[in-house]
Design a protein around this motif. Structure first.
Motif, PDB file in Angstrom:
ATOM      1  N   ARG A 142      31.728  -6.846 -38.186  1.00 23.22           N
ATOM      2  CA  ARG A 142      31.114  -7.577 -39.295  1.00 23.22           C
ATOM      3  C   ARG A 142      31.114  -9.081 -38.996  1.00 23.22           C
ATOM      4  NH1 ARG A 142      29.721  -5.550 -44.142  1.00 23.22           N
ATOM      5  NH2 ARG A 142      30.944  -3.642 -43.793  1.00 23.22           N
ATOM      6  N   ASN A 143      32.187  -9.588 -38.422  1.00 24.19           N
ATOM      7  CA  ASN A 143      32.217 -11.002 -38.033  1.00 24.19           C
ATOM      8  C   ASN A 143      31.160 -11.305 -36.978  1.00 24.19           C
ATOM      9  OD1 ASN A 143      33.427 -13.761 -37.477  1.00 24.19           O
ATOM     10  ND2 ASN A 143      33.761 -12.754 -35.507  1.00 24.19           N
ATOM     11  N   ASN A 144      31.074 -10.462 -35.950  1.00 24.80           N
ATOM     12  CA  ASN A 144      30.108 -10.709 -34.884  1.00 24.80           C
ATOM     13  C   ASN A 144      28.681 -10.591 -35.394  1.00 24.80           C
ATOM     14  OD1 ASN A 144      32.380 -10.959 -33.385  1.00 24.80           O
ATOM     15  ND2 ASN A 144      31.901  -9.380 -31.887  1.00 24.80           N
ATOM     16  N   LEU A 145      28.461  -9.694 -36.344  1.00 23.14           N
ATOM     17  CA  LEU A 145      27.145  -9.608 -36.983  1.00 23.14           C
ATOM     18  C   LEU A 145      26.823 -10.935 -37.676  1.00 23.14           C
ATOM     19  CD1 LEU A 145      24.625  -8.136 -38.019  1.00 23.14           C
ATOM     20  CD2 LEU A 145      26.025  -7.215 -39.891  1.00 23.14           C
ATOM     21  N   GLY A 146      27.785 -11.473 -38.401  1.00 24.71           N
ATOM     22  CA  GLY A 146      27.576 -12.757 -39.054  1.00 24.71           C
ATOM     23  C   GLY A 146      27.268 -13.862 -38.065  1.00 24.71           C
ATOM     24  N   SER A 147      27.965 -13.853 -36.924  1.00 22.09           N
ATOM     25  CA  SER A 147      27.748 -14.869 -35.899  1.00 22.09           C
ATOM     26  C   SER A 147      26.338 -14.793 -35.329  1.00 22.09           C
ATOM     27  CB  SER A 147      28.790 -14.697 -34.786  1.00 22.09           C
ATOM     28  OG  SER A 147      28.600 -15.658 -33.775  1.00 22.09           O
ATOM     29  N   VAL A 148      25.861 -13.574 -35.046  1.00 27.08           N
ATOM     30  CA  VAL A 148      24.511 -13.422 -34.486  1.00 27.08           C
ATOM     31  C   VAL A 148      23.460 -13.766 -35.545  1.00 27.08           C
ATOM     32  CG1 VAL A 148      22.884 -11.843 -33.375  1.00 27.08           C
ATOM     33  CG2 VAL A 148      25.313 -11.680 -32.851  1.00 27.08           C
ATOM     34  N   LEU A 149      23.731 -13.458 -36.793  1.00 27.31           N
ATOM     35  CA  LEU A 149      22.809 -13.834 -37.860  1.00 27.31           C
ATOM     36  C   LEU A 149      22.674 -15.360 -37.950  1.00 27.31           C
ATOM     37  CD1 LEU A 149      23.831 -11.259 -40.615  1.00 27.31           C
ATOM     38  CD2 LEU A 149      21.590 -11.393 -39.487  1.00 27.31           C
ATOM     39  N   ILE A 150      23.771 -16.078 -37.712  1.00 20.77           N
ATOM     40  CA  ILE A 150      23.684 -17.548 -37.638  1.00 20.77           C
ATOM     41  C   ILE A 150      22.739 -17.948 -36.515  1.00 20.77           C
ATOM     42  CG2 ILE A 150      24.926 -19.683 -37.156  1.00 20.77           C
ATOM     43  CD1 ILE A 150      27.419 -18.413 -38.366  1.00 20.77           C
ATOM     44  N   ASP A 151      22.944 -17.379 -35.328  1.00 21.33           N
ATOM     45  CA  ASP A 151      22.115 -17.719 -34.178  1.00 21.33           C
ATOM     46  C   ASP A 151      20.643 -17.435 -34.451  1.00 21.33           C
ATOM     47  OD1 ASP A 151      24.349 -18.502 -32.764  1.00 21.33           O
ATOM     48  OD2 ASP A 151      24.589 -16.574 -31.746  1.00 21.33           O
ATOM     49  N   ARG A 152      20.367 -16.386 -35.240  1.00 26.98           N
ATOM     50  CA  ARG A 152      18.990 -16.009 -35.519  1.00 26.98           C
ATOM     51  C   ARG A 152      18.413 -16.785 -36.703  1.00 26.98           C
ATOM     52  NH1 ARG A 152      17.164  -9.742 -36.301  1.00 26.98           N
ATOM     53  NH2 ARG A 152      17.592 -10.214 -38.499  1.00 26.98           N
ATOM     54  N   GLY A 153      19.242 -17.623 -37.312  1.00 20.88           N
ATOM     55  CA  GLY A 153      18.765 -18.440 -38.413  1.00 20.88           C
ATOM     56  C   GLY A 153      18.739 -17.746 -39.752  1.00 20.88           C
ATOM     57  N   ASP A 154      19.338 -16.559 -39.848  1.00 21.07           N
ATOM     58  CA  ASP A 154      19.428 -15.841 -41.124  1.00 21.07           C
ATOM     59  C   ASP A 154      20.682 -16.313 -41.860  1.00 21.07           C
ATOM     60  OD1 ASP A 154      17.159 -14.321 -40.539  1.00 21.07           O
ATOM     61  OD2 ASP A 154      18.339 -12.856 -39.420  1.00 21.07           O
ATOM     62  N   ILE A 155      20.651 -17.559 -42.336  1.00 23.45           N
ATOM     63  CA  ILE A 155      21.870 -18.205 -42.818  1.00 23.45           C
ATOM     64  C   ILE A 155      22.390 -17.563 -44.102  1.00 23.45           C
ATOM     65  CG2 ILE A 155      22.915 -20.389 -43.470  1.00 23.45           C
ATOM     66  CD1 ILE A 155      22.109 -20.122 -40.495  1.00 23.45           C
ATOM     67  N   LEU A 179      32.145 -18.921 -40.978  1.00 22.33           N
ATOM     68  CA  LEU A 179      31.598 -19.175 -42.305  1.00 22.33           C
ATOM     69  C   LEU A 179      31.439 -20.680 -42.544  1.00 22.33           C
ATOM     70  CD1 LEU A 179      30.714 -18.295 -45.125  1.00 22.33           C
ATOM     71  CD2 LEU A 179      33.133 -18.203 -45.780  1.00 22.33           C
ATOM     72  N   LEU A 180      32.455 -21.458 -42.172  1.00 24.03           N
ATOM     73  CA  LEU A 180      32.356 -22.908 -42.316  1.00 24.03           C
ATOM     74  C   LEU A 180      31.156 -23.457 -41.559  1.00 24.03           C
ATOM     75  CD1 LEU A 180      36.111 -23.933 -41.926  1.00 24.03           C
ATOM     76  CD2 LEU A 180      34.716 -24.166 -43.987  1.00 24.03           C
ATOM     77  N   CYS A 181      30.976 -22.963 -40.349  1.00 24.05           N
ATOM     78  CA  CYS A 181      29.841 -23.398 -39.534  1.00 24.05           C
ATOM     79  C   CYS A 181      28.522 -23.040 -40.212  1.00 24.05           C
ATOM     80  CB  CYS A 181      29.930 -22.765 -38.154  1.00 24.05           C
ATOM     81  SG  CYS A 181      28.542 -23.171 -37.068  1.00 24.05           S
ATOM     82  N   ALA A 182      28.400 -21.799 -40.668  1.00 21.95           N
ATOM     83  CA  ALA A 182      27.151 -21.334 -41.291  1.00 21.95           C
ATOM     84  C   ALA A 182      26.795 -22.168 -42.513  1.00 21.95           C
ATOM     85  CB  ALA A 182      27.284 -19.864 -41.668  1.00 21.95           C
ATOM     86  N   MET A 183      27.786 -22.530 -43.288  1.00 17.20           N
ATOM     87  CA  MET A 183      27.522 -23.271 -44.518  1.00 17.20           C
ATOM     88  C   MET A 183      26.901 -24.640 -44.240  1.00 17.20           C
ATOM     89  SD  MET A 183      30.932 -22.266 -46.727  1.00 17.20           S
ATOM     90  CE  MET A 183      30.475 -23.208 -48.187  1.00 17.20           C
ATOM     91  N   HIS A 184      27.207 -25.227 -43.079  1.00 16.14           N
ATOM     92  CA  HIS A 184      26.642 -26.541 -42.758  1.00 16.14           C
ATOM     93  C   HIS A 184      25.165 -26.466 -42.402  1.00 16.14           C
ATOM     94  CE1 HIS A 184      30.871 -27.686 -42.680  1.00 16.14           C
ATOM     95  NE2 HIS A 184      30.476 -28.934 -42.720  1.00 16.14           N
ATOM     96  N   TYR A 185      24.657 -25.278 -42.111  1.00 14.88           N
ATOM     97  CA  TYR A 185      23.230 -25.111 -41.842  1.00 14.88           C
ATOM     98  C   TYR A 185      22.423 -24.947 -43.124  1.00 14.88           C
ATOM     99  CZ  TYR A 185      24.344 -24.201 -36.893  1.00 14.88           C
ATOM    100  OH  TYR A 185      24.777 -24.305 -35.594  1.00 14.88           O
ATOM    101  N   HIS A 186      23.085 -24.630 -44.220  1.00 14.00           N
ATOM    102  CA  HIS A 186      22.374 -24.272 -45.447  1.00 14.00           C
ATOM    103  C   HIS A 186      21.996 -25.528 -46.229  1.00 14.00           C
ATOM    104  CE1 HIS A 186      21.211 -22.209 -49.076  1.00 14.00           C
ATOM    105  NE2 HIS A 186      21.414 -21.042 -48.491  1.00 14.00           N
ATOM    106  N   PRO A 187      20.719 -25.679 -46.602  1.00 12.11           N
ATOM    107  CA  PRO A 187      20.291 -26.914 -47.274  1.00 12.11           C
ATOM    108  C   PRO A 187      20.800 -27.078 -48.691  1.00 12.11           C
ATOM    109  CG  PRO A 187      18.481 -25.331 -47.194  1.00 12.11           C
ATOM    110  CD  PRO A 187      19.592 -24.760 -46.360  1.00 12.11           C
ATOM    111  N   ASP A 188      21.281 -26.010 -49.307  1.00 18.91           N
ATOM    112  CA  ASP A 188      21.704 -26.089 -50.710  1.00 18.91           C
ATOM    113  C   ASP A 188      23.218 -26.117 -50.892  1.00 18.91           C
ATOM    114  OD1 ASP A 188      19.025 -26.027 -51.541  1.00 18.91           O
ATOM    115  OD2 ASP A 188      18.991 -23.837 -51.477  1.00 18.91           O
ATOM    116  N   ILE A 189      23.972 -26.061 -49.810  1.00 23.74           N
ATOM    117  CA  ILE A 189      25.431 -26.120 -49.902  1.00 23.74           C
ATOM    118  C   ILE A 189      25.855 -27.566 -50.183  1.00 23.74           C
ATOM    119  CG2 ILE A 189      27.573 -25.880 -48.594  1.00 23.74           C
ATOM    120  CD1 ILE A 189      26.445 -23.214 -49.387  1.00 23.74           C
TER     121      ILE A 189
END
Length: 587
Positions: A142-155, A179-189
């Motif tokens: 589940r963590n690795n899925l989240g990581s690849v989703l970040i790479d694919r831009g599915d934030i 998760l911390l990393c992903a949140m910095h990509y999100h425009p509404d965080i």
């Protein structure tokens, strides 16, 4: 004859992590010509862990001869090929294991990891989703899925997936860092959202570790300075720091390299020449790495990976008296109270933002980085628009940084410049999902899909050559471009940027200001659009800037390695003296 008791002792040693003792037993049994499948399988695993790849391969082949196509053996054999870097054969082993046992979750998991490493994000996501169908509680998948989703831009999906992971395993450090990393990509965080999550990370990863008792004196020299990272190779962190390490005063500082997961290359060789000691710690736990750094009596430890596949718990365990965050996974505070300092500058962290950092901020007099240009670079080309008659915009940043809100800005530019086009380049554009999503976003804003050009990953020299195709670069938002902005300048291409009040949102602003292009840092979405549109009607000015940019960059603080290093050294000495003063007060 097979000695069951002897083999059981080897298995017990293996389970207790006593690998050398276990290997000594299995080697003795193999040398006695004992023929038994489980013996060969265990010996192959132990030889692999010890780095004896020849013995490991021989044992795998002998085990396979006894039980051909046995899924657990194929899984281990795939791990062998992955360790030696033969990803194609590793993937074949996992596929064979799945062919023999379709519900083999571990084989699907390892297959997903291989596909992710090879850049097949769509395939990796499918593999990890299959693992979770078989075992919903498989937190690593589940963590690795989240990581690849970040790479694919599915934030959005990445954030949801990583939050689910933490619900299953609250103190999963890597998932929480992702998760911390992903949140910095999100425009509404918001800044409040981030502060809450950093605090939760800190609470979930509290470790009560023994304090350092080393006696410190302000005038001791040389100070032992450690570098900790899994990317001490050709990587943005070293492009932005290695010149300083090469200029370091050896009488004042002795450099120690602590590497995990590094893929050695020419940049690694350059850095190793700067070090008095280099340790490869890839298979070591956080506690073991911390203990090693303490045994080496490092005075100042510089973390160059942070929350991006780094080892943040080493800092939590207090590996050195003074701990500093610098380039590499540097997108905000680390949130780690044991991280004493964070190196920045006045643009990255303007006065007044210190309360959002757990670290003390050391602001360099100019830039917080020092760029080392490639030794061989393609020449800067003429402005393409002068030949084509149309403006070609570009963004070569990580595609994860592109969101629907940003596309609205870019679409406004493209609509006002109907002859213009946009070139997007990045590893994720090998994914049809990514390209389809972006085309749809632009179409919703009235921009035809044929005006959006995609290029995927290419070697560094080819990447630099691609700047010859674009006239002007668009910085993403809210996560700004770092090395990408500097490389664009190096190739004569200016970048327009709108800073956001986070460290991640101000990279380009810092680099542009220090290169003397502060007027390319705008203060609103409207100004962002207007800047690009204005230059579309002033191509001669853009062409003149393009011809001068490389020399301007070389003459700027960004490339002044000598001055940067002297400033860097003064900063480190100040950090050390403050620590010593504090120790004197305590004593």
């Amino acid at each position: 004859m097979f000695d069951t008791a002897q083999f059981t002792r080897a298995v017990n040693h293996y389970r207790q992590g006593e690998l050398q003792q276990a290997l000594a037993i299995t080697r003795e049994m193999v040398e006695k010509q004992v023929i038994q499948f489980d013996l060969f399988h265990l010996h192959a695993l132990l030889s692999l862990e010890s780095g004896d790849y020849a013995s490991s391969l021989d044992a795998f082949e002998r085990a396979d001869a006894l039980r051909p196509d046995y899924p657990p053996l194929l899984l281990s054999w795939g791990n062998y090929y992955q360790r030696i870097g033969d990803m194609k054969t590793a993937l074949s082993c996992y596929d064979r294991a799945i062919a023999g046992q379709s519900d083999y979750a571990d084989a699907h998991y390892n297959r997903g990891n291989i596909l992710a490493l090879s850049g097949d994000m769509d395939g990796a996501i499918t593999a990890f989703e299959r693992v979770l169908q078989l075992n919903p509680n498989h937190t690593a998948a589940r963590n690795n899925l989240g990581s690849v989703l970040i790479d694919r831009g599915d934030i959005d999906a990445a954030i949801a997936t990583l939050q689910q992971t933490l619900q299953l395993r609250r103190n999963y450090t890597l998932a929480h860092s992702n998760l911390l990393c992903a949140m910095h990509y999100h425009p509404d965080i918001t800044a409040t959202d981030l502060a809450v999550q950093f605090r939760q990370w800190r609470e979930n990863n509290f470790i009560n570790y023994p304090p350092i008792t080393k006696t410190a004196t302000a005038d001791q020299r040389p100070l032992k300075m450690g570098l900790l990272s899994g990317a001490l190779h050709t990587h943005p962190a070293l492009w932005l720091s290695i010149a300083a390490f090469e200029q370091l005063n050896r009488e004042q500082f002795a450099l120690y390299g602590y590497s995990f997961g590094t893929k050695p290359d020419r940049m690694t060789a350059r850095l190793r020449q700067c070090c008095v000691l280099w340790r490869e710690l890839s298979n070591q736990s956080d506690a073991a790495i911390t203990a090693q750094i303490r045994r080496d009596e490092i005075d100042i430890l510089i973390d160059m990976a942070g929350h991006m596949q780094g080892r943040p718990l080493v800092a939590v365990m207090r590996a050195a008296p003074v701990q500093v965050k610098w380039v590499g996974g540097l997108f905000n505070t680390t949130g780690i109270k044991q991280m004493d300092w964070l190196i920045s500058d006045e643009v990255e962290t303007p006065e007044g933002c210190d309360a959002g950092f757990t670290e003390q901020i050391y602001r360099m007099p100019h830039s917080y980085i020092c760029y080392s240009p490639p030794q061989i670079s393609p020449p800067v080309t003429e402005l393409p628009a002068l030949k084509t008659g149309q403006l070609t915009l570009g963004c070569f940043n990580n595609p994860a940084k592109i969101n629907q809100k940003l596309v609205i800005w870019w679409a406004k530019i493209l609509r006002q410049l109907p002859q213009s086009r946009l070139l997007l380049k990045g590893k994720a554009y090998c994914s049809s999902v990514v390209k389809t999503r972006l085309r749809q976003w632009f179409q919703l804003q009235g921009v035809a899909s044929e005006r959006i050009i995609f290029e995927t990953f290419s070697p560094h020299a080819e990447l630099l050559n691609t700047y010859g195709k674009i006239d002007l670069a668009l910085d993403p938002w809210p996560y700004s471009g770092g090395l990408t902005t500097i490389e664009a300048l190096w190739m004569g291409v200016p970048t327009v940027t709108l800073p956001r009040p986070t460290f991640a949102g101000r990279h380009a602003a810092s680099h542009l200001v220090n290169a003397g292009l502060g007027d390319w840092v705008v203060d609103s979405e409207a100004a962002y659009v207007e800047k690009v549109v204005w230059y579309s009607g002033h191509l001669e000015q853009l062409s003149e800037l393009r011809r001068d940019l490389r020399q301007r960059l070389l003459d700027s603080p960004l490339c002044d390695a000598r001055q940067f290093t002297r400033d860097f050294e003064r900063g480190l000495l100040r950090m050390w003296h403050q620590y010593c003063d504090h120790q004197n007060i305590l004593n």
